[in-house]
Scaffold this motif. Structure first.
Motif, PDB file in Angstrom:
ATOM      1  N   ILE A 188     -20.494   7.720  -5.641  1.00 33.74           N
ATOM      2  CA  ILE A 188     -21.007   6.357  -5.419  1.00 33.74           C
ATOM      3  C   ILE A 188     -22.370   6.375  -4.727  1.00 33.74           C
ATOM      4  CG2 ILE A 188     -18.807   5.144  -5.501  1.00 33.74           C
ATOM      5  CD1 ILE A 188     -18.705   5.252  -2.448  1.00 33.74           C
ATOM      6  N   GLY A 189     -23.141   7.446  -4.973  1.00 29.68           N
ATOM      7  CA  GLY A 189     -24.522   7.474  -4.488  1.00 29.68           C
ATOM      8  C   GLY A 189     -24.796   8.389  -3.329  1.00 29.68           C
ATOM      9  N   GLY A 190     -23.815   9.216  -2.945  1.00 25.59           N
ATOM     10  CA  GLY A 190     -24.062  10.182  -1.883  1.00 25.59           C
ATOM     11  C   GLY A 190     -24.970  11.303  -2.349  1.00 25.59           C
ATOM     12  N   SER A 191     -25.428  12.100  -1.405  1.00 28.60           N
ATOM     13  CA  SER A 191     -26.365  13.176  -1.720  1.00 28.60           C
ATOM     14  C   SER A 191     -25.690  14.536  -1.682  1.00 28.60           C
ATOM     15  CB  SER A 191     -27.525  13.173  -0.722  1.00 28.60           C
ATOM     16  OG  SER A 191     -28.390  14.273  -0.955  1.00 28.60           O
ATOM     17  N   TYR A 358     -31.751  10.802   5.209  1.00 24.99           N
ATOM     18  CA  TYR A 358     -33.011  10.233   4.732  1.00 24.99           C
ATOM     19  C   TYR A 358     -33.202  10.531   3.246  1.00 24.99           C
ATOM     20  CZ  TYR A 358     -38.035  10.230   3.751  1.00 24.99           C
ATOM     21  OH  TYR A 358     -39.269  10.051   3.161  1.00 24.99           O
ATOM     22  N   PHE A 359     -32.927  11.777   2.856  1.00 23.19           N
ATOM     23  CA  PHE A 359     -33.044  12.131   1.434  1.00 23.19           C
ATOM     24  C   PHE A 359     -32.100  11.269   0.590  1.00 23.19           C
ATOM     25  CE2 PHE A 359     -34.116  16.754   2.847  1.00 23.19           C
ATOM     26  CZ  PHE A 359     -35.400  16.367   3.174  1.00 23.19           C
ATOM     27  N   GLU A 360     -30.885  11.034   1.104  1.00 23.48           N
ATOM     28  CA  GLU A 360     -29.917  10.202   0.380  1.00 23.48           C
ATOM     29  C   GLU A 360     -30.442   8.775   0.230  1.00 23.48           C
ATOM     30  OE1 GLU A 360     -25.316   8.602   0.986  1.00 23.48           O
ATOM     31  OE2 GLU A 360     -25.909  10.546   1.831  1.00 23.48           O
ATOM     32  N   TRP A 361     -30.986   8.238   1.308  1.00 23.36           N
ATOM     33  CA  TRP A 361     -31.556   6.878   1.311  1.00 23.36           C
ATOM     34  C   TRP A 361     -32.690   6.764   0.294  1.00 23.36           C
ATOM     35  CZ3 TRP A 361     -36.338   5.164   3.802  1.00 23.36           C
ATOM     36  CH2 TRP A 361     -36.410   3.784   4.045  1.00 23.36           C
ATOM     37  N   VAL A 362     -33.554   7.786   0.252  1.00 27.85           N
ATOM     38  CA  VAL A 362     -34.660   7.806  -0.711  1.00 27.85           C
ATOM     39  C   VAL A 362     -34.120   7.865  -2.142  1.00 27.85           C
ATOM     40  CG1 VAL A 362     -36.605   9.178  -1.585  1.00 27.85           C
ATOM     41  CG2 VAL A 362     -36.350   8.796   0.872  1.00 27.85           C
TER      42      VAL A 362
END
Length: 432
Positions: A188-191, A358-362
């Motif tokens: 669901i959008g995790g990194s 932060y990478f996940e948010w980007v």
């Protein structure tokens, strides 16, 4: 928890008082206007909420939730949510302040946030835990979101809890907002790389410290306090780099083997038994005994205030890598400085988690995801650069690594204040 004055060898154990004191010292060392400290010493916002849930027996119980947003001068506030019976307002505020400094130090476009619920999650059923997690988001909805405040996992919270929180926020928003929260499941959008990020960052920092001290990893021994997500991954990665992990403790006990613990089998053992205590071919050990062991690396990866005036004198390690937030009291830090121990401060050492968040948010903002190797490479680059910045400041100013980290972090926040016109007629005396 009330603060204690530091006099006659008594520790200050209130994390908020510790954070304020270190920030004040940094502003004085950098000759900053007094207004900088006045801005940084208090959070912009603290919200306390009541979260009623229906227990499995039909009764309603109300829990207290807290969220602190320290400063958003660099971007939306960012920080974890912990579920613990000892959560309190001062702790949450201090943790949000450390997150501000951590993000500034690493060079992330985030301010500092932190949250928690006063609860022992082990006393809740899975359904009760989900209801509590969703209730927390419902109560905080007006002040959180991808451009306001971005939560993440912390003590006793995990991917599943982040998934529940994301689902609740999406329902309230009426649309999909994956960038609202980080540390969520990949589906669901995790990194990729997020689960290992904090522990991986700890090991990157240890490697950099060993280089400065001319130590070879495959000749070193390590002990670790705490064997949750961060402690276990730190142990696994240190083992992979040739470091002999000789002792580990958790809330229920400890395991010690002078010949080295079989870390991979220990992880399986803990998954089955819930503790490292009783692991085969090991000796039971307490936290107190762990701190005094002959070793090269000590990793406190549990809660605050573990290295004190009582435990610090017993430490024999060359490197202390603070994987936990605020594990060292001022008096404990003073003792370690006098002993010449190389301390990797928490705001540098455990910054891997917020970096990959932060990478996940980007990635959520552009709907394009990197492979795990790319994530780890970017993480390595960010943390090595941050370590070099702190070490250079340490050498330039002839201060400890902890003080240097605060100088860099506070200096960058002050630069942002100047850029926005909050402070005037001031020039950074040294490159941060």
């Amino acid at each position: 928890m009330p603060s204690k004055e530091q006099q006659n060898g008594v520790d200050i154990t209130n994390p908020y008082e510790i954070a304020k004191r270190l920030i004040e010292r940094a502003t004085e060392s950098l000759h900053l206007p007094k207004g900088v400290y006045e801005i940084l010493k208090k959070p912009t916002r603290v919200m306390k909420v009541s979260i009623p849930i229906r227990k499995d027996n039909g009764e309603y119980v109300s829990y207290t939730g807290i969220r602190s947003q320290h400063i958003d001068i660099l971007g939306p506030t960012k920080g974890g949510v912990r579920f613990h019976q000892n959560v309190n307002e001062d702790e949450v505020i201090a943790l949000s302040m450390w997150m501000s400094l951590k993000s500034a130090l690493i060079g992330l476009p985030f301010g500092g946030g932190k949250g928690g619920i006063i609860v022992d999650p082990h006393e809740l059923s899975n359904r009760e835990l989900e209801e509590l997690s969703r209730g927390y988001i419902r109560e905080l909805e007006p002040i959180i979101g991808p451009a306001k405040d971005v939560p993440a996992p912390d003590v006793n919270t995990n991917q599943q809890i982040m998934g529940w929180m994301l689902d609740e926020f999406d329902r309230l928003s009426g649309r999909s907002v994956p960038g609202f929260i980080t540390g969520k499941p990949i589906v669901i959008g995790g990194s990729a790389g997020r689960i290992e990020a904090t522990g991986r960052g700890v090991v990157i920092s240890i490697i950099e410290a060993a280089k400065r001290l001319n130590l070879k990893l495959d000749n070193l021994t390590a002990v670790i306090q705490g064997f949750g997500n961060v402690g276990s991954i730190t142990a696994k990665l240190l083992h992979q780099h040739g470091v002999k992990v000789i002792a580990i403790t958790d809330a229920k006990g400890g395991a010690y083997s002078p010949n080295g613990l079989d870390v991979m089998n220990l992880i399986d053992y803990v998954n089955e038994n819930g503790t490292v205590k009783g692991f085969k071919d090991s000796i039971n050990i307490t936290n107190k005994e762990l701190f005094s062991l002959d070793c090269d690396i000590l990793v406190p990866a549990a809660l605050e205030n573990q290295i004190t005036s009582k435990t610090a004198p017993t430490i024999k390690a060359k490197i202390v890598a603070e994987a936990a937030n605020g594990p060292t009291t001022p008096e404990g830090n003073h003792v370690m400085e006098e002993k010449g121990i190389f301390v990797i401060p928490d705001i540098l050492c455990n910054a891997g988690g917020v970096t990959v968040s932060y990478f996940e948010w980007v990635q959520n903002s552009m709907n394009y995801f990197w492979k795990e190797d790319e994530i780890n490479e970017k993480l390595q680059e960010k943390l090595v650069h941050a370590f070099e910045s702190v070490y250079m400041m340490k050498e330039e100013k002839r201060v400890s690594m902890r003080e240097s980290a605060y100088l860099v972090g506070v200096g960058r926040l002050a630069e942002a204040m100047k850029a926005r016109g909050w402070i005037k007629k001031w020039k950074m005396p040294i490159d941060c």
